[in-house]
Scaffold this active site. Structure first.
Site, PDB file in Angstrom:
ATOM      1  N   ASP A 125     -36.204   9.585   8.043  1.00 47.73           N
ATOM      2  CA  ASP A 125     -37.390   8.814   7.678  1.00 47.73           C
ATOM      3  C   ASP A 125     -38.797   9.543   8.063  1.00 47.73           C
ATOM      4  OD1 ASP A 125     -39.090   7.248   6.180  1.00 47.73           O
ATOM      5  OD2 ASP A 125     -38.515   5.515   7.535  1.00 47.73           O
ATOM      6  N   ASN A 145     -35.699   4.761  -4.369  1.00 41.24           N
ATOM      7  CA  ASN A 145     -36.419   6.173  -4.177  1.00 41.24           C
ATOM      8  C   ASN A 145     -36.947   6.500  -5.726  1.00 41.24           C
ATOM      9  OD1 ASN A 145     -34.840   7.503  -1.411  1.00 41.24           O
ATOM     10  ND2 ASN A 145     -36.486   6.233  -1.456  1.00 41.24           N
TER      11      ASN A 145
END
Ligand code: FPP
Length: 253
Positions: free
Chosen positions: A33, A81
């Protein structure tokens, strides 16, 4: 495969740690991330962060193989996503092909096997083909498994397992009384891999974001504020070191 095991005895600013070759995790899962924030800090488009993130993958794969990690599972694209801007999704979908085009010789040289978890059938054709080719080319390698979570969601994984299991009960391939943890695990994407021993998440977020929900039941979690493009070998070793110094009780005493 790198045969030499690095014994390390380093002195850090924060203190010193000694990383031994015993008690290393067999399966490390990573939530990579912070790519977007890394790019933003530099006034770059978000996709520049993903590109740099891909370079970090190469670095960490090499390093993990040196420590004889058996499985490295990387969260490359989640079922959530798809909500990102179209241009970003398109860019992310090009990265596996680029990564594998440039990195396959090194994967072969290091005896690394590529695998995936997730719903590959919903990926664009070019992404799926690149990944399937890498899986095929590396299938005989028996070193580290480099497992990409692509279009992966933990809840979706559990639901598809339940659907398959229910179908098997219906067609009498499975008896209700035989459903136990081991049997259920065999319906998951990760089968027959063992559950992760260590989960690393970068960028300061302290959550699991629908990652390996079943498999993380007894996993040790390790978080760092470092953004994924800045994550490096030293950080990875620190995570291994902290893992080695934890007491895993699996519910016992
Ligand atoms: C999270 O950062 C990262 C992702 C959603 C994508 C991860 C993908 C890569 C590291 C490259 C993939 C490459 C291959 C070879 C599969 P973020 O964009 O959410 O960062 P932010 O929270 O700072 O916005």
């Amino acid at each position: 495969m790198f045969m030499k095991m690095p014994f390390l005895n380093r002195r850090k600013k924060q203190g010193s740690y000694k990383l031994s070759n015993d008690n290393l995790p067999e399966h490390v899962a990573i939530i990579m991330d912070g790519n977007g924030r890394w790019a933003k800090k530099r006034g770059l488009p978000r996709v520049a962060g993903h590109r740099e993130g891909m370079m970090t993958i190469k670095k960490i794969v090499r390093h993990a193989a040196k420590f004889n990690i058996k499985v490295l599972t990387l969260y490359a694209f989640s079922t959530e996503n798809w909500k990102r801007p179209k241009t970003e999704v398109e860019y992310l979908m090009k990265l596996p092909a680029e990564f594998l085009d440039t990195y396959l010789p090194e994967l072969m040289e290091n005896n690394i096997q590529v695998r995936t978890i997730g719903q590959l059938s919903d990926l664009p054709e070019h992404t799926r083909q690149a990944v399937e080719l890498a899986i095929e080319k590396t299938v005989q390698n028996d070193g580290m498994i480099l497992n990409f979570a692509l279009n992966y969601g933990g809840r979706a994984e559990i639901l598809q397992a339940v659907q398959k299991l229910a179908a098997d009960v219906k067609n009498e391939q499975m008896k209700v009384e035989d459903i136990n943890e081991e049997a259920f695990s065999s319906y998951l994407y990760t089968y027959p891999l063992k559950d992760p021993d260590l989960l690393i998440r970068t960028s300061g977020e302290i959550r699991i974001s629908n990652y390996l929900l079943w498999q993380l039941a007894y996993t040790e979690f390790w978080f760092t504020d470092v953004l994924w493009p800045d994550f490096d070998e030293e950080q990875f070793e620190k995570a291994l070191y902290d893992f080695q110094n934890r007491k895993r009780r699996f519910g016992g005493v």
